[in-house]
Each structure stands twice: as C-alpha cells, then as structure tokens.
Design a protein around this motif. Structure first.
Motif, PDB file in Angstrom:
ATOM      1  N   VAL A 171       1.052  -0.967   0.152  1.00  0.00           N
ATOM      2  CA  VAL A 171       0.263  -0.131  -0.146  1.00  0.00           C
ATOM      3  C   VAL A 171       0.853   1.217  -0.226  1.00  0.00           C
ATOM      4  O   VAL A 171       2.128   1.496   0.708  1.00  0.00           O
ATOM      5  CB  VAL A 171      -1.588  -0.453   1.187  1.00  0.00           C
ATOM      6  CG1 VAL A 171      -1.898   1.042   1.705  1.00  0.00           C
ATOM      7  CG2 VAL A 171      -1.975  -1.213   1.436  1.00  0.00           C
TER       8      VAL A 171
ATOM      9  N   ARG B 227       4.683  -2.036   6.360  1.00  0.00           N
ATOM     10  CA  ARG B 227       3.228  -2.322   6.405  1.00  0.00           C
ATOM     11  C   ARG B 227       2.986  -2.037   4.450  1.00  0.00           C
ATOM     12  O   ARG B 227       2.190  -1.553   4.193  1.00  0.00           O
ATOM     13  CB  ARG B 227       2.315  -1.961   7.310  1.00  0.00           C
ATOM     14  CG  ARG B 227       2.401  -2.457   8.456  1.00  0.00           C
ATOM     15  CD  ARG B 227       1.590  -2.305   9.349  1.00  0.00           C
ATOM     16  NE  ARG B 227       0.343  -1.869   8.853  1.00  0.00           N
ATOM     17  CZ  ARG B 227      -1.352  -1.047   9.384  1.00  0.00           C
ATOM     18  NH1 ARG B 227       0.262   0.820   9.786  1.00  0.00           N
ATOM     19  NH2 ARG B 227      -1.793  -1.218   8.596  1.00  0.00           N
TER      20      ARG B 227
ATOM     21  N   ALA C 192      -1.004   8.075  -3.699  1.00  0.00           N
ATOM     22  CA  ALA C 192      -0.913   7.359  -2.776  1.00  0.00           C
ATOM     23  C   ALA C 192      -2.155   6.690  -1.769  1.00  0.00           C
ATOM     24  O   ALA C 192      -3.260   6.975  -2.057  1.00  0.00           O
ATOM     25  CB  ALA C 192      -0.373   8.137  -1.914  1.00  0.00           C
ATOM     26  N   HIS C 193      -1.775   5.878  -1.702  1.00  0.00           N
ATOM     27  CA  HIS C 193      -3.441   4.857  -0.857  1.00  0.00           C
ATOM     28  C   HIS C 193      -4.053   5.090   0.570  1.00  0.00           C
ATOM     29  O   HIS C 193      -4.314   5.595   0.343  1.00  0.00           O
ATOM     30  CB  HIS C 193      -3.431   3.445  -1.003  1.00  0.00           C
ATOM     31  CG  HIS C 193      -2.603   2.923  -2.371  1.00  0.00           C
ATOM     32  ND1 HIS C 193      -1.452   2.013  -2.932  1.00  0.00           N
ATOM     33  CD2 HIS C 193      -3.654   2.011  -2.768  1.00  0.00           C
ATOM     34  CE1 HIS C 193      -1.841   1.640  -3.246  1.00  0.00           C
ATOM     35  NE2 HIS C 193      -3.119   2.138  -4.208  1.00  0.00           N
ATOM     36  N   VAL C 194      -2.655   5.499   1.107  1.00  0.00           N
ATOM     37  CA  VAL C 194      -2.939   6.179   2.735  1.00  0.00           C
ATOM     38  C   VAL C 194      -2.277   7.588   2.288  1.00  0.00           C
ATOM     39  O   VAL C 194      -0.900   7.788   1.814  1.00  0.00           O
ATOM     40  CB  VAL C 194      -2.018   5.436   3.389  1.00  0.00           C
ATOM     41  CG1 VAL C 194      -2.026   5.846   5.148  1.00  0.00           C
ATOM     42  CG2 VAL C 194      -2.506   4.075   3.333  1.00  0.00           C
TER      43      VAL C 194
ATOM     44  N   SER D  89       6.141  11.190  10.326  1.00  0.00           N
ATOM     45  CA  SER D  89       6.549  10.428  11.923  1.00  0.00           C
ATOM     46  C   SER D  89       5.232   9.605  12.087  1.00  0.00           C
ATOM     47  O   SER D  89       5.334   8.486  12.424  1.00  0.00           O
ATOM     48  CB  SER D  89       6.736  11.284  13.016  1.00  0.00           C
ATOM     49  OG  SER D  89       6.210  12.796  12.793  1.00  0.00           O
ATOM     50  N   ILE D  90       4.328   9.997  10.880  1.00  0.00           N
ATOM     51  CA  ILE D  90       3.219   9.306  10.971  1.00  0.00           C
ATOM     52  C   ILE D  90       3.895   8.086   9.054  1.00  0.00           C
ATOM     53  O   ILE D  90       3.453   7.081  10.184  1.00  0.00           O
ATOM     54  CB  ILE D  90       1.779  10.019  11.153  1.00  0.00           C
ATOM     55  CG1 ILE D  90       1.233  11.025  11.498  1.00  0.00           C
ATOM     56  CG2 ILE D  90       0.821   8.456  10.849  1.00  0.00           C
ATOM     57  CD1 ILE D  90       0.234  10.979  11.957  1.00  0.00           C
TER      58      ILE D  90
ATOM     59  N   SER E 200       2.350  13.603   8.441  1.00  0.00           N
ATOM     60  CA  SER E 200       3.540  13.990   8.492  1.00  0.00           C
ATOM     61  C   SER E 200       4.278  12.941   8.622  1.00  0.00           C
ATOM     62  O   SER E 200       4.126  11.546   8.641  1.00  0.00           O
ATOM     63  CB  SER E 200       3.601  14.524   9.951  1.00  0.00           C
ATOM     64  OG  SER E 200       3.550  13.675  11.173  1.00  0.00           O
TER      65      SER E 200
ATOM     66  N   LYS F 114       5.319   4.544  10.958  1.00  0.00           N
ATOM     67  CA  LYS F 114       4.374   4.458  11.515  1.00  0.00           C
ATOM     68  C   LYS F 114       4.363   2.662  10.285  1.00  0.00           C
ATOM     69  O   LYS F 114       3.748   2.019  10.438  1.00  0.00           O
ATOM     70  CB  LYS F 114       2.854   4.161  11.712  1.00  0.00           C
ATOM     71  CG  LYS F 114       3.614   5.040  13.203  1.00  0.00           C
ATOM     72  CD  LYS F 114       3.892   5.048  14.527  1.00  0.00           C
ATOM     73  CE  LYS F 114       4.448   6.308  15.788  1.00  0.00           C
ATOM     74  NZ  LYS F 114       4.375   5.675  16.753  1.00  0.00           N
ATOM     75  N   PHE F 115       4.178   3.301   9.101  1.00  0.00           N
ATOM     76  CA  PHE F 115       3.894   2.383   8.374  1.00  0.00           C
ATOM     77  C   PHE F 115       5.043   1.361   7.445  1.00  0.00           C
ATOM     78  O   PHE F 115       4.426   0.632   6.158  1.00  0.00           O
ATOM     79  CB  PHE F 115       2.498   3.198   7.178  1.00  0.00           C
ATOM     80  CG  PHE F 115       1.816   3.602   7.632  1.00  0.00           C
ATOM     81  CD1 PHE F 115       0.988   2.623   7.546  1.00  0.00           C
ATOM     82  CD2 PHE F 115       1.351   4.588   7.821  1.00  0.00           C
ATOM     83  CE1 PHE F 115      -0.754   3.216   8.233  1.00  0.00           C
ATOM     84  CE2 PHE F 115       0.562   4.800   8.559  1.00  0.00           C
ATOM     85  CZ  PHE F 115      -0.885   4.351   8.321  1.00  0.00           C
TER      86      PHE F 115
END
Lengths: 539, 539
Positions: B469, B502, B486-488, B494-495, B492, B498-499
């Motif tokens: 993704v 994934r 972008a899918h997501v 920093s977020i 920022s 987190k991916f």
C-alpha cells in the motif's frame, strides 16, 4: 508620617512581577488526579500520547473492506469482521470483508465501500464504480502519533483535552493545585455586606472580590478578615496570616495613615521588595517577604484591587508562559489618553458589528467598582500613550455580553425590553456609534448630534430646580452642553434627581417638573436591523 | 434492521433545540449562596442596587474640603473630618475642613484640594490657584444609583460583579444550580482509560469528555457508565439512569446495530422527540422523553459528541439569551466548504497578527478528537456555504494559546524550543501565512512555495521504502506533490514512519535511509520578528 511615593521611585509593572518572581519564586503544589477532576486546572507536566490514535486503521463507515484496485468488479464476500475483533488473515485479491464503523481494517485492504453503495448477493458484493484508495479509512496514527504531545506543562486542561487523554488511555494526570491565601482588609469606614450601613461608612468589597477571584483560580481562601486602621492590629493580623497561609493579600483602606501602617508593619515583620508602581490605578502597591512568604499590600480603591491583582499578583502566581489573559484586537471608538508617567488601565465597553469589535473607553474613577464590573474589558496603555478614534488596539476581554445593546440618553418614559443591555450613559458614544456603525438601538440628543433617519423621536423640556451647588452632567450627556459651570457632574438624570434637595439641579421635565426653563432637546431613537422588538413603549 | 436517516427527515439544530425546550422545558434548581460561592454561576434573578454608590459624596484624596468659589485665597481651618465620621455642620464660606481619602464631604463644600497643593499654618490653609468645582470628589451615586441593575437574570457572575454586590451591601444571592446528569457510553470495542488495550479495541473517551464538561458547567455527574452493545443492557441502563438523575446522555458506540439499540430502547421506554439532525458531525442524534425526563442519544464519534453537546444539549440546558458562546470575528486564511445539506462545524487554528485574527480550517475527520482538542475554535457554517480565503467569519473561540507559533513542515533535525506552539502540519498553511502575514516561525517546502527571504534552509532527499500500500501525504505537506497515487495519506513523516513495514512509504532521508530516490526538497525557515530564540538547533 505620610510616605509620598515619588514618580522616579516607582517601578514598571513587568519589572515588579519579575522582581517578585526572582526574589521569591512561588512553588505551587502538584497532585495527581482523575482526568475528570483536572478540568480547568493546569497540567504540571508535558503529556505525550503513549499510543497512536487511532491505535489501528479502522473503517469509518458500515460497509465492505476492499482492495481499491479490484473495483469496479464483483468481489467474493469472505465473512464479517466485527467491531472489536482482530483481523486474522490478509484480504486476498478479488475478495472483500464486511465491516462495521470502527472495525479494524484487514491487512491488504486499502478502502471501504459503504453498504448502501454496493449490490449484494449472499456470496458476492458488486462495486460498480471505481474507488479511491484510502476511502472511508481512518489510518492508524492519523489523529495523533505515539509520542506526540497532548498537553504542555502549564497548559489549562479543557474538556476536549480530557477526551484526548482518555482516548490515549490516560486516566490520571498531574495538575497544579492552588495555594492557601489569606485575605485581610483594613479600614475604619468599612462594614461587612449584609449588615446595616452607618453614616459615612461603606461596605467592604475588596476582600470579597479577592476571595471570589482566588476561588475561581483554584486557590483556598482564608478570610476575608476585616481589621481596623490600627498599626498593632494590622501587624498582628499579617503576622498571624503569614503563619497560617502560603500567601497574604492585604488591601489598604483609603486613609493616608493606614497605607503607612501596612507598609510599616511589613517593614517591621520582614523585607519590602518593592513599594510603588508606575501603574494606574494602583500606585501604592507594596510587596514584602515575611518569614519566607510573599505578602502583597494592595491599594484600597476597588478598581486598583482588581487591576493590581490581575496584572501583578496573578502574574506572579502563574509565573510562566501561560498567564496571558484573553486579548482581542478591536477598533477604538473614541480617543483615549494614558497617564503621562504611569501604565494606565482603562475599562471599555465592547460592541460587535458585522466584521469588527469596537471598544469605547469608559468615563471612570478608581472608586467605581460598579462601573468597572459593567465593562467588558480594558486597555493596558503604556505611560504617555495617546490614541485617536479608529486606532486598532489590543483589549483584555473579561466577558462577552450577547444581548442587543441600547446605547445613549437615559429617558425613563422609554420602556425597554428586559432582554437588552442598557448602556444609558449619554449621547456621545451613541453619536459615535451612529457614525461608526455599531449598537442596536441608539438614543441621541439633538444637543449633541442629529441622525439622518430615525424610528421615533420625542422632545423634553429642561429645567433648573432647587438652589445651591450646581448639578449638571458629564460630557457624554446631551444636557451637559447647557451646564458648563456645573459643580457636580453626574452620569444621568436619575443620579441628578438624588441631588434635588441639596443643590441646583438640571433635569428634564419627564423626571421633575422644575422651576426655571432652560431649553429643550429632542431625543432621536435609531433602531438598527430588527431590534424593534426591544423597545416596548414605542409604537 | 439498520434505520437510515434520510436528508429530508433531518431537522435543523436550532429547530431541534426549540422543539426540545417547548416539549420539556428544563427546570434548573435555584439556591441562595454567599456571594463568594456564586463565582462563575448564573444569577437566578435580576439584582438591583439597594443603595447609591458611593452612598454619600466622598473625598478621593487626602486634603482640604473647600468651597471652590473661595479660592484662590486663605481659608480658616475648622478641624478635621475623619474617615467614617458623619459631617455635623455645613462648611461656612471662607473656611475649610481637613479630610482623608474616603471621608464624607461636608455640606457646603464642592471640592477638595490635595494636601500637597496648599500652604498650611496651624490655623489657615492657603490655596494659590483657582479650583474647578467638583475637584477630587466622588459624588453620591456617581458609580451606581439605588435601583440600578447589578445583575440580570441568567447573567454569569464574575468576581467584579461580586465586588459590586458586596459594595452595595449584598452578602447572599440566588443562583442557578446544576442538574444531576447520568452519562452512559455504549460499545463492544470500548475499554476504559488506564487499563490495557486489547487488539482492535479503543479507549472510551466520550463519557470522560461529557463528565468533565458537565462538571465544568456546574452539573453533578453520575458515571460515565460503560454498557455493552446489547439491547437489554442498554434499555436497563437508560431506565435505571432516568430514575436516578434529571437528565440522561447516552453516546452510541460506532457499530450500526447499537445506534438502533439506543433509538429502539428510547422508543420503547418513552417518546422520541426528534431523531436525526441536519448537523455535521452529529447526524444520528436522538432526543426522547422518558418518564418526564429528557434523554439525549449522541453519536459515538468523539467530535460529534463535542459538537452536539455544545450546540444542542447545552443550548437546551441554558435555554435563554445567555447561552451564546464566545465568538470573535476573524479572517479566513484558506477556503472552506460546508456539507451541501447539513450545518457543518469546522475546527480551526487561530493566529494573531498585529491587527487581525486569522483562522485556518483544519483537515479533519470526526474521529479525530486529538486534532479537535488542539484546535482553537470552530466555524459553524450553514448548509452549502462556500467561503473564499480572505472572507470575514465568526469563530466560536474555545481557547487562546499565547505562545509563539511554529507552522509548517515537520523535520525532526530542527530543534525547537519547548516554549513554542508546534503546528507541524505541512507547508500549505505556512505558505498562506507567509503571504497573509501571520505566524512566528514558518517552515515551507520548495515543492509548495518559495519565500522571498529566509533565515535558514536545508535540503532533504526523498525516498520510497518498502512494498505494498502506497503511503503518502495530505495536500498540506510538500511531499504530497510527489505522491498523487498514495493509498494512505498521512499528516507527517512521523506518521508515515509507522507504516514502514506495512507498505511503500515516502520518507525524507532524515527519517529513514530509503531504497528508491524520488527527488529532493529544500525546507526554508522564515523567522518573523524576534522569534529567533525559539529555534534552538539553528545557528
């Protein structure tokens, strides 16, 4: 003997606060409380979110989790992921999973299609249009990332912040608690409210103001205690209060002697840090340290107590970046001047118009607590400031009165609805309001200005009555133009009426049928917008 | 089955409040309390001053009471009138009386000359210049006339009003007290804050928000009580709460079923007054009367709970002219659009510049309580509203953050002082701030705009990392221009981090040394005024 505070010995308010903080920093106690009990308090620490919010990627609708690249198309329904249920498998291509609002998004899925946007059979879900990746998904951390600050140290805790703390899993928090503050008032002329008022006496109000304000700010209050204007009594009261509390506030009465008693008592009990502020109203403020505790001596005039508490004592207590009061920018509707040598605080009325807030500086003396309490805020002006009407100013806003405003001349035969704010202070601000475009109902006198159009008018004859001291009106009132020689200048006909048997009083015929006719004035009532309903007595 | 709320069946928020009030007016209890305990409460009645303020004409200085027509001249000193002492004789022409600040003015006198402005011998006082009548006198009633209103019914009682009540001799007052309110939250995915968080679960926050907010408004709170998403449990919880309280608030979780359970339970227990509001966020709000008591069902999204409480429940509770929130006028810094069919509430950041407050509408979804709690207020827009940047808007202000603001791109190698407000939400608002003139420190990406001058710049390389993704950025972030597919979309780097394991994530080199280089961007740091000190890491 009386101590005279010379201008060159006075210190600036900011300097006074800094000096007090540097000499004796306040230590406010900290306690850990349930987040519900933290409402309105200040955070004692920076609080970061211990988790991501949302903690996992979630559907924001009821529908079907899909791979967006699979649609348009017919997808095999592989079951349901209930809310609260952990996804156990990755969504294979060509398939979908039913989800509720709030269900976790299964790995592999990148969008959710709403239940009402699909055609469904028992085994298949058909999506006829294409779907943007990310549709109807609240991504993990999209609201708050783990480690992101929720509260700064010293920040006031709102109910929305409490919701965020709860959402982040935090149930208790360290907050700043208040101090134990003793309040002492001094003065021989003072009587506590609720008791009968002997002649030449006044009710004590400073102690009650301070107690209420301290309570509002989260402090515990001892008192108010009333002490007579006597050196020994004042000394003993302060000394005792220092032992029982963390901070002592003494308000002087207004006699010359007692200001010296408080100062003398503080000099004898401890060390005076400063005495005398370049501050109006509130010059004779004193701060001392007595047995390691701070003591402030505030002047006895009610307005001084309010301003000095707000700008000096409370800033000292909050000593940090979070003590700034709520200020707004506004347009000054009339000129204003500061004292040439002192920081000057001028109460104002605030008026909202479509796109601007106008403020009107109030005719004011520092004994006028009633007038101060009806103001909406104040201007803080550096020494020597002169501002013209139309200037943009910063206003410390104390409250916002949502009612429509009736502004202008007082005339008791005009019956006004109870649901309005009545500022019957004279034509001058009403004439300015007429010109600048604020106010809902304006009542102006022909002696000061003439509106282009109006909804109602009435004429009243003006008479002198009685003999002696001449009682006229402040410049705001239309009739003031007829009473240039007045000894006493009052704010309205109802106040002038009080002097009827004690002087020569100028009054409209609607208040008193007088003896000597002076002239007449026409009152024009201008009703803006749909404010008509607020004038009951007018057809 | 799921009940669908059709647009044409929804009612306007104002209509909903009126309907609730007309069907079941709230009776708030009244109690008589000491004026100190009245702080922050609402007055249950109109309060008029029982006396004039000042109650008698007083000197405002230490000096000599005179007849102004006698000076310049030499006056015989006829003694002293102490503070608190009643004048016994009229001042004869050619004489004067010594007075203290606050002493009553003797009849006949019309001015007071300051002690420092006279030449005094034991028997005579010489005044060398002429004196205006009225000098240094606070006239009886000049602050407040007997019968003049101090408080309106429903008015919130400030500490200044308490001072005025005291000064008028009033020691107790009738105030409006709060209700007993039961708070129930429903949802299988909910866990109370303070306990461990199982997978696919979230912490309950609505109940804590409501409890804190109700407490802040002076109500007593029962709960919050958590109930599972089960018809019987919800029915029993509501039924029991109705018996124990004056008002019940239920917040739905977010599953489809339970919205129906609350509505079904309310239909079965009593009568539904309305269901469904033209309101965003907060459409599925329901109000019912159960055994003569009001019950509100609020949607489960945190932002909906906040907005519906503020605009519906609290307006119902205050049902009068005094419930208007604090609003200010501001300039919109970016365009905003309401839902075409619903009243829409949009949280904003507020920025102060010299003469204007700018507001920036926040990228927002109704689950984002963290984002909402960091906002400064919100816009309330009628359905279909479209506003351009530069429009003047009314903002409901929730707080004023006094700290300097750093606005723009997130870059973790830039070290920022702790005393600043960090709004690292991307370049878009920072570019607008640059152009419109607000913000203290602005960090913009060359991918979105280029400042004319800047104090510091740095270049960072941008990389794709990982597979799956595609994780990019919301439009505000500079890098969003490189990730149109972008899918997501996150807020920022920093977020995005987190991916990392994934999906395929776009990150600057300063966050993660990636695999596939995409390009680079220059970050420009513009420091306004003397905000330099807030950037610690920059030379």
């Amino acid at each position: 003997m009386r101590k005279v505070l010379r201008d060159e010995q006075l210190i600036d308010p900011t300097e006074a606060v800094q000096l007090a903080i540097s000499r004796l920093p306040v230590k406010l106690p900290v306690s850990e409380v349930s987040i519900i009990d933290a409402i309105g308090k200040r955070s004692a620490e920076e609080v970061e979110s211990p988790i991501d919010l949302p903690p996992f990627s979630r559907s924001t609708v009821d529908g079907y989790a899909i791979r967006s690249s699979d649609v348009p198309g017919k997808l095999r329904l592989m079951g349901k992921l209930n809310i609260g249920e952990e996804p156990s498998v990755t969504l294979p291509p060509g398939q979908c999973i039913e989800v509720d609002t709030g269900s976790a998004l299964p790995p592999g899925a990148d969008a959710v299609v709403k239940v009402e946007d699909v055609r469904k059979t028992s085994e298949f879900v058909e999506v006829t249009s294409s779907v943007s990746p990310g549709l109807n998904v609240a991504w993990m951390g999209s609201d708050l990332v783990q480690g992101e600050p929720i509260l700064s140290q010293g920040e006031q805790i709102t109910s929305e912040k409490i919701a965020t703390l709860a959402a982040a899993g935090i149930s208790t928090i360290k907050v700043v608690e208040g101090l134990k503050v003793a309040v002492i008032t001094t003065g021989n002329e003072l009587v506590p409210p609720g008791s009968p008022l002997p002649p030449a006496h006044v009710y004590e109000s400073n102690g009650w103001y301070l107690a209420a304000r301290l309570k509002e700010l989260g402090h515990e209050v001892l008192g108010p205690t009333m002490v007579r204007d006597n050196y020994e009594e004042i000394l003993n009261a302060i000394s005792e209060a220092v032992d029982r509390s963390d901070l002592v506030l003494v308000t002087g009465g207004t006699s010359a002697g007692e200001r010296d008693y408080v100062h003398a008592a503080l000099s004898s009990l401890g060390e005076v840090v400063f005495h005398g502020l370049r501050f109006k109203p509130g010059k004779p403020t004193v701060m001392a340290i007595v047995r390691g505790k701070p003591v402030f001596g505030l002047p006895g005039n009610p307005a001084s107590t309010v301003m000095v508490f707000d700008r000096i004592v409370n800033k000292y207590l909050s000593q940090g970046g979070w003590d700034e009061p709520l200020t707004i920018t506004a347009v000054l509707a009339a000129p204003v001047m500061a004292d040439p040598r002192r920081f000057t605080y001028v109460p104002v009325y605030a008026f909202r118009s479509t796109s601007t807030t106008f403020v009107y500086p109030i005719i004011f003396d520092s004994h006028m607590i009633g007038t101060l309490s009806s103001s909406d805020g104040y201007l803080a002006l550096p020494p020597g400031t002169r501002l013209e009407a139309g200037s943009v100013v910063e206003v410390r806003l104390l409250k916002v009165d949502p009612r429509p405003v009736v502004l202008g001349e007082e005339e008791r035969s005009l019956s006004l609805s109870n649901n309005v704010r009545k500022l019957l202070v004279g034509s001058r601000p009403a004439c300015d309001a007429l010109r600048m475009g604020f106010g809902d109902v304006l009542i102006v006198s022909s002696l000061l200005c003439q509106p282009d159009s109006y909804q109602y008018s009435m004429t009243r004859t003006l008479f002198w009555s009685g003999r002696g001291v001449e009682v006229g009106y402040v410049d705001w009132v239309g009739m003031s133009s007829l009473t240039k020689t007045a000894h006493v200048k009052v704010k309205s006909p109802s106040i002038a009426l009080k002097f009827l048997n004690r002087g020569r009083v100028l009054l409209p015929s609607t208040y008193h049928a007088g003896e000597e006719e002076v002239g007449e004035e026409t009152l024009y009532v201008v009703v803006r917008n749909n404010s008509r309903k607020f004038l009951e007595g007018i057809k």
